[in-house]
Design an enzyme around this catalytic site. Sequence first.
Site, PDB file in Angstrom:
ATOM      1  N   ARG A 208       0.888  -1.181   0.000  1.00  8.53           N
ATOM      2  CA  ARG A 208       0.000   0.000   0.000  1.00  8.53           C
ATOM      3  C   ARG A 208       0.910   1.210   0.000  1.00  8.53           C
ATOM      4  O   ARG A 208       1.725   1.390   0.922  1.00  8.53           O
ATOM      5  CB  ARG A 208      -0.898   0.001   1.241  1.00  8.53           C
ATOM      6  CG  ARG A 208      -1.548   1.357   1.471  1.00  8.53           C
ATOM      7  CD  ARG A 208      -2.644   1.354   2.502  1.00  8.53           C
ATOM      8  NE  ARG A 208      -3.827   0.691   2.003  1.00  8.53           N
ATOM      9  CZ  ARG A 208      -5.034   0.824   2.549  1.00  8.53           C
ATOM     10  NH1 ARG A 208      -5.206   1.588   3.620  1.00  8.53           N
ATOM     11  NH2 ARG A 208      -6.069   0.211   2.038  1.00  8.53           N
TER      12      ARG A 208
ATOM     13  N   CYS B 189     -16.496   1.599   1.337  1.00  6.76           N
ATOM     14  CA  CYS B 189     -15.347   0.719   1.603  1.00  6.76           C
ATOM     15  C   CYS B 189     -14.817   0.873   3.024  1.00  6.76           C
ATOM     16  O   CYS B 189     -14.053   0.038   3.482  1.00  6.76           O
ATOM     17  CB  CYS B 189     -14.256   0.969   0.576  1.00  6.76           C
ATOM     18  SG  CYS B 189     -13.456   2.572   0.713  1.00  6.76           S
TER      19      CYS B 189
ATOM     20  N   ASP C  48     -17.744   7.184  -0.749  1.00  6.60           N
ATOM     21  CA  ASP C  48     -16.474   7.017  -0.034  1.00  6.60           C
ATOM     22  C   ASP C  48     -16.181   8.329   0.690  1.00  6.60           C
ATOM     23  O   ASP C  48     -16.853   9.351   0.458  1.00  6.60           O
ATOM     24  CB  ASP C  48     -15.362   6.674  -1.041  1.00  6.60           C
ATOM     25  CG  ASP C  48     -14.071   6.199  -0.352  1.00  6.60           C
ATOM     26  OD1 ASP C  48     -14.093   5.952   0.882  1.00  6.60           O
ATOM     27  OD2 ASP C  48     -13.046   6.087  -1.046  1.00  6.60           O
TER      28      ASP C  48
ATOM     29  N   HIS D 273      -7.668   1.135  -6.210  1.00  6.25           N
ATOM     30  CA  HIS D 273      -7.800   0.245  -5.044  1.00  6.25           C
ATOM     31  C   HIS D 273      -8.478  -1.061  -5.496  1.00  6.25           C
ATOM     32  O   HIS D 273      -9.630  -1.330  -5.158  1.00  6.25           O
ATOM     33  CB  HIS D 273      -8.631   0.945  -3.971  1.00  6.25           C
ATOM     34  CG  HIS D 273      -8.535   0.334  -2.604  1.00  6.25           C
ATOM     35  ND1 HIS D 273      -7.746  -0.762  -2.320  1.00  6.25           N
ATOM     36  CD2 HIS D 273      -9.139   0.669  -1.429  1.00  6.25           C
ATOM     37  CE1 HIS D 273      -7.856  -1.066  -1.033  1.00  6.25           C
ATOM     38  NE2 HIS D 273      -8.701  -0.220  -0.472  1.00  6.25           N
TER      39      HIS D 273
ATOM     40  N   GLN E  28     -10.219  -3.745  -3.071  1.00  8.88           N
ATOM     41  CA  GLN E  28     -11.504  -3.310  -2.520  1.00  8.88           C
ATOM     42  C   GLN E  28     -12.648  -3.640  -3.475  1.00  8.88           C
ATOM     43  O   GLN E  28     -13.698  -4.143  -3.064  1.00  8.88           O
ATOM     44  CB  GLN E  28     -11.466  -1.795  -2.266  1.00  8.88           C
ATOM     45  CG  GLN E  28     -12.764  -1.260  -1.692  1.00  8.88           C
ATOM     46  CD  GLN E  28     -13.066  -1.814  -0.307  1.00  8.88           C
ATOM     47  OE1 GLN E  28     -12.247  -1.697   0.582  1.00  8.88           O
ATOM     48  NE2 GLN E  28     -14.225  -2.433  -0.140  1.00  8.88           N
TER      49      GLN E  28
ATOM     50  N   ARG F 205     -13.259  -8.513   1.979  1.00  8.17           N
ATOM     51  CA  ARG F 205     -11.857  -8.220   1.674  1.00  8.17           C
ATOM     52  C   ARG F 205     -11.014  -9.464   1.951  1.00  8.17           C
ATOM     53  O   ARG F 205     -10.121  -9.815   1.177  1.00  8.17           O
ATOM     54  CB  ARG F 205     -11.345  -7.040   2.529  1.00  8.17           C
ATOM     55  CG  ARG F 205     -11.958  -5.692   2.228  1.00  8.17           C
ATOM     56  CD  ARG F 205     -11.551  -5.175   0.874  1.00  8.17           C
ATOM     57  NE  ARG F 205     -10.108  -5.055   0.736  1.00  8.17           N
ATOM     58  CZ  ARG F 205      -9.363  -4.030   1.193  1.00  8.17           C
ATOM     59  NH1 ARG F 205      -9.956  -2.999   1.779  1.00  8.17           N
ATOM     60  NH2 ARG F 205      -8.053  -4.001   1.022  1.00  8.17           N
TER      61      ARG F 205
HETATM   62  N1   CP Z   1     -11.096   0.093   2.733  1.00 12.07           N
HETATM   63  C1   CP Z   1      -9.816   0.042   3.142  1.00 12.07           C
HETATM   64  O1   CP Z   1      -8.905  -0.127   2.343  1.00 12.07           O
HETATM   65  O2   CP Z   1      -9.670   0.137   4.495  1.00 12.07           O
HETATM   66  P1   CP Z   1      -8.276   0.382   5.237  1.00 12.07           P
HETATM   67  O3   CP Z   1      -7.775   1.740   4.828  1.00 12.07           O
HETATM   68  O4   CP Z   1      -8.621   0.313   6.706  1.00 12.07           O
HETATM   69  O5   CP Z   1      -7.321  -0.694   4.838  1.00 12.07           O
END
Ligand code: CP
Length: 308
Positions: free
Chosen positions: A107, A266, A225, A134, A137, A294
């Site tokens: 990430r 998400c 979001d 992403h 997700q 997830r």
């Molecule tokens: N939706 C998501 O990626 O959550 P986090 O940022 O907690 O990993």
Amino acid sequence: MKHFLDIHLTDPADLRVMIDAARAMKTARNNRPRGARDDDQPLAGRMVALIFEKPSTRTRVSFDVGVRQMGGETMVLSGKEMQLGHGETIADTARVLSRYVDLIMIRTFEEATLLEMAEHATVPVINGLTNRTHPCQIMADVMTYEEHRGPIAGKKVVWSGDGNNVFASFAHAAGQFGFDLTFTGPETLDPERVWLEWAAAKGYPVTIDRNPERAVMGADLVVTDTWVSMHDPESARERRHNQLRAYQVNEALMARAKPDALFMHCLPAHRNDEATSGVMDGPHSVIFDEAENRLHAQKAVMRWCLGV
Ligand code: CP
């Protein structure tokens, strides 16, 4: 080398294999005696590096738990603690990590970091979010829609709010899974044009409608979001809130979608900003199934990457 870098870079048939495998693994796990180890241990003897240059709850925990459920081990690394945060190149980091681990999930901020990692790694690399996309997700979101309502192909999905990195992966999914996607939000926060062009070229042009009440009519799925993403400057908060207030997903807006429409976010959410608590906890909401999925979707992604 099977990297999972983005939905639009992955063959649609492979995406379908992953979604179906995720659902099968979820069913198998839910049917086992509580506390029992999964029969299937495809990652036994494998080590997975989980690199985070940004905060995370769901991605961090779901990848970690997913690897362990499949018999593997994880090493969670923060960018700041690694030499990566102190001048070592991404290419050298990728080459070194590949000598130790079987799979890398990262990430990060810049997409270029992900792509450079993938170019130089000799093990598969998974995109755990960049400023631009992403994909993990949205694999979970497609899985969640289909487990509640059947095939997503041909359905109307409406995104209300910021045209951010999560929306970008929805645009990719529209083209790959074959659903109609509408974006409703202010022009200043439109999605990247290149993603809209990509979806249009795949035969699924994204509809843009500035009027949220009109946009959600007939929706099978409404998605929003956070209004301020992790990479947005804090100084933009007030301006963004002012621009996006009209695009809040509230009970009145959801009432304009189909009666059996689903609501997704998400997470993490800022309750009563982008969506009201009434919607988040209401009858349309599947946000916690989305979060759970997830885990299952990423297990399928990791198996696909490793061919196990
Ligand atoms: N939706 C998501 O990626 O959550 P986090 O940022 O907690 O990993």
